[in-house]
Design a protein around this motif. Structure first.
Motif, PDB file in Angstrom:
ATOM      1  N   VAL A  19       0.838  -1.210   0.000  1.00  0.00           N
ATOM      2  CA  VAL A  19       0.000   0.000   0.000  1.00  0.00           C
ATOM      3  C   VAL A  19       0.868   1.253   0.000  1.00  0.00           C
ATOM      4  CG1 VAL A  19      -1.650   1.336   1.368  1.00  0.00           C
ATOM      5  CG2 VAL A  19      -1.999  -1.111   1.039  1.00  0.00           C
ATOM      6  N   PHE A  20       1.847   1.295   0.897  1.00  0.00           N
ATOM      7  CA  PHE A  20       2.743   2.450   0.961  1.00  0.00           C
ATOM      8  C   PHE A  20       3.504   2.638  -0.345  1.00  0.00           C
ATOM      9  CE2 PHE A  20       7.360   3.264   1.646  1.00  0.00           C
ATOM     10  CZ  PHE A  20       7.287   4.646   1.710  1.00  0.00           C
ATOM     11  N   LEU A  21       4.080   1.570  -0.859  1.00  0.00           N
ATOM     12  CA  LEU A  21       4.900   1.679  -2.065  1.00  0.00           C
ATOM     13  C   LEU A  21       4.066   1.987  -3.307  1.00  0.00           C
ATOM     14  CD1 LEU A  21       7.423  -1.182  -1.347  1.00  0.00           C
ATOM     15  CD2 LEU A  21       7.944   1.270  -1.483  1.00  0.00           C
ATOM     16  N   ALA A  22       2.863   1.452  -3.394  1.00  0.00           N
ATOM     17  CA  ALA A  22       2.011   1.746  -4.554  1.00  0.00           C
ATOM     18  C   ALA A  22       1.636   3.223  -4.579  1.00  0.00           C
ATOM     19  CB  ALA A  22       0.759   0.875  -4.525  1.00  0.00           C
ATOM     20  N   PHE A  23       1.246   3.754  -3.440  1.00  0.00           N
ATOM     21  CA  PHE A  23       0.906   5.179  -3.373  1.00  0.00           C
ATOM     22  C   PHE A  23       2.138   6.037  -3.650  1.00  0.00           C
ATOM     23  CE2 PHE A  23      -0.024   9.135  -0.992  1.00  0.00           C
ATOM     24  CZ  PHE A  23      -1.119   9.543  -1.746  1.00  0.00           C
ATOM     25  N   THR A  24       3.261   5.655  -3.102  1.00  0.00           N
ATOM     26  CA  THR A  24       4.502   6.391  -3.310  1.00  0.00           C
ATOM     27  C   THR A  24       4.925   6.315  -4.776  1.00  0.00           C
ATOM     28  OG1 THR A  24       5.146   5.898  -1.040  1.00  0.00           O
ATOM     29  CG2 THR A  24       6.888   6.642  -2.519  1.00  0.00           C
ATOM     30  N   TRP A  25       4.770   5.156  -5.392  1.00  0.00           N
ATOM     31  CA  TRP A  25       5.116   4.997  -6.812  1.00  0.00           C
ATOM     32  C   TRP A  25       4.251   5.902  -7.685  1.00  0.00           C
ATOM     33  CZ3 TRP A  25       2.700   3.391 -11.294  1.00  0.00           C
ATOM     34  CH2 TRP A  25       3.551   3.131 -12.382  1.00  0.00           C
ATOM     35  N   ILE A  26       2.966   5.971  -7.396  1.00  0.00           N
ATOM     36  CA  ILE A  26       2.071   6.847  -8.159  1.00  0.00           C
ATOM     37  C   ILE A  26       2.509   8.305  -8.017  1.00  0.00           C
ATOM     38  CG2 ILE A  26      -0.299   7.752  -8.262  1.00  0.00           C
ATOM     39  CD1 ILE A  26      -1.211   4.870  -7.510  1.00  0.00           C
ATOM     40  N   MET A  27       2.836   8.703  -6.795  1.00  0.00           N
ATOM     41  CA  MET A  27       3.259  10.094  -6.579  1.00  0.00           C
ATOM     42  C   MET A  27       4.563  10.402  -7.301  1.00  0.00           C
ATOM     43  SD  MET A  27       2.181  11.159  -2.708  1.00  0.00           S
ATOM     44  CE  MET A  27       3.533  10.318  -1.990  1.00  0.00           C
TER      45      MET A  27
ATOM     46  N   LEU B  31      14.072   3.737  -7.746  1.00  0.00           N
ATOM     47  CA  LEU B  31      14.197   3.059  -6.451  1.00  0.00           C
ATOM     48  C   LEU B  31      12.846   2.541  -5.955  1.00  0.00           C
ATOM     49  CD1 LEU B  31      16.719   5.374  -4.572  1.00  0.00           C
ATOM     50  CD2 LEU B  31      17.069   2.981  -5.201  1.00  0.00           C
ATOM     51  N   VAL B  32      11.818   3.371  -6.065  1.00  0.00           N
ATOM     52  CA  VAL B  32      10.487   2.952  -5.606  1.00  0.00           C
ATOM     53  C   VAL B  32       9.955   1.821  -6.483  1.00  0.00           C
ATOM     54  CG1 VAL B  32       8.098   3.703  -5.270  1.00  0.00           C
ATOM     55  CG2 VAL B  32       9.962   5.163  -4.513  1.00  0.00           C
ATOM     56  N   THR B  33      10.199   1.885  -7.781  1.00  0.00           N
ATOM     57  CA  THR B  33       9.765   0.815  -8.681  1.00  0.00           C
ATOM     58  C   THR B  33      10.439  -0.501  -8.318  1.00  0.00           C
ATOM     59  OG1 THR B  33       9.383   2.389 -10.474  1.00  0.00           O
ATOM     60  CG2 THR B  33       9.643   0.073 -11.087  1.00  0.00           C
ATOM     61  N   PHE B  34      11.744  -0.468  -8.135  1.00  0.00           N
ATOM     62  CA  PHE B  34      12.495  -1.669  -7.750  1.00  0.00           C
ATOM     63  C   PHE B  34      11.957  -2.239  -6.434  1.00  0.00           C
ATOM     64  CE2 PHE B  34      15.905  -3.238  -4.968  1.00  0.00           C
ATOM     65  CZ  PHE B  34      16.246  -4.402  -5.659  1.00  0.00           C
ATOM     66  N   THR B  35      11.773  -1.386  -5.451  1.00  0.00           N
ATOM     67  CA  THR B  35      11.298  -1.829  -4.140  1.00  0.00           C
ATOM     68  C   THR B  35       9.896  -2.421  -4.239  1.00  0.00           C
ATOM     69  OG1 THR B  35      12.628  -0.074  -3.151  1.00  0.00           O
ATOM     70  CG2 THR B  35      11.000  -1.123  -1.737  1.00  0.00           C
ATOM     71  N   THR B  36       9.044  -1.795  -5.026  1.00  0.00           N
ATOM     72  CA  THR B  36       7.677  -2.294  -5.196  1.00  0.00           C
ATOM     73  C   THR B  36       7.674  -3.673  -5.840  1.00  0.00           C
ATOM     74  OG1 THR B  36       6.894  -0.017  -5.429  1.00  0.00           O
ATOM     75  CG2 THR B  36       5.416  -1.757  -6.172  1.00  0.00           C
ATOM     76  N   VAL B  37       8.495  -3.858  -6.855  1.00  0.00           N
ATOM     77  CA  VAL B  37       8.563  -5.157  -7.532  1.00  0.00           C
ATOM     78  C   VAL B  37       9.044  -6.236  -6.561  1.00  0.00           C
ATOM     79  CG1 VAL B  37       9.795  -6.450  -9.324  1.00  0.00           C
ATOM     80  CG2 VAL B  37       8.811  -4.214  -9.846  1.00  0.00           C
ATOM     81  N   VAL B  38      10.068  -5.942  -5.786  1.00  0.00           N
ATOM     82  CA  VAL B  38      10.588  -6.925  -4.829  1.00  0.00           C
ATOM     83  C   VAL B  38       9.526  -7.276  -3.791  1.00  0.00           C
ATOM     84  CG1 VAL B  38      12.280  -7.287  -2.984  1.00  0.00           C
ATOM     85  CG2 VAL B  38      12.998  -6.310  -5.162  1.00  0.00           C
ATOM     86  N   VAL B  39       8.817  -6.273  -3.272  1.00  0.00           N
ATOM     87  CA  VAL B  39       7.782  -6.541  -2.266  1.00  0.00           C
ATOM     88  C   VAL B  39       6.619  -7.317  -2.884  1.00  0.00           C
ATOM     89  CG1 VAL B  39       6.097  -5.458  -0.726  1.00  0.00           C
ATOM     90  CG2 VAL B  39       8.437  -4.640  -0.765  1.00  0.00           C
TER      91      VAL B  39
END
Length: 167
Positions: free
Chosen positions: A88-96, A139-147
């Motif tokens: 949830v955090f990373l998806a919202f952060t990725w959109i922003m 960085l956020v994209t990479f982190t989101t994919v890993v999670v």
């Protein structure tokens, strides 16, 4: 080496990088916002507002990256650091960050040649802001994919998305 060991090592590194580059982006955007507020020398309100949005994204990312980094060590089995919470955090952060990087890139026309342009007052700083916005997005994209991958593995293991990142 098990994947849990990689997560235990990689989580603090990844969220540390998010915090570090977030602070750099925060510093550049905060400086630009202060200059724009003091001298009103932005090209138009769109430029001013886009830089303010990057400042918000930077603050958001720094605060929550530090929070998730600390909670990962102190409450690793809590729902607050579950796979679902991270997603949830990373998806919202990725959109922003997608919106911020795209907005700044569109504003600058893909980048500025500071030797030839005369429209933008803070050419070098705006180029740096654009670069760091895209670094944050990567960085956020990479982190989101890993999670997401870790979430799929947790769901297949039977823990569901409320399970922790490490088994």
């Amino acid at each position: 080496m098990a994947i849990d060991d990689h997560i235990r090592r990689g989580h603090p590194i990844t969220f540390g990088l998010l915090t570090l580059f977030g602070i750099i982006t925060l510093a550049i955007s905060a400086w630009l916002v202060s200059r724009f507020n003091l001298y009103h020398n932005y090209r138009n309100v769109s430029e001013r507002d886009r830089v303010r949005f990057v400042l918000f994204c930077s603050c958001w990312t720094v605060v929550f990256s530090i929070l998730y980094g600390v909670l990962f060590f102190t409450m690793s089995t809590s729902i607050f650091v579950s796979v679902f919470s991270h997603i949830v955090f990373l998806a919202f952060t990725w959109i922003m960050w997608t919106a911020a990087a795209a907005a700044v890139t569109e504003m600058l026309g893909g980048g500025l040649n500071c030797d030839t342009q005369r429209l933008f007052v803070y050419c070098g700083q705006l180029n740096a802001l654009e670069a760091f916005c895209w670094i944050m997005w990567i960085l956020v994209t990479f982190t989101t994919v890993v999670v997401l991958i870790r979430g799929i593995l947790a769901a297949r293991r039977g823990d569901g998305y409320r399970g922790s990142l490490v088994a």
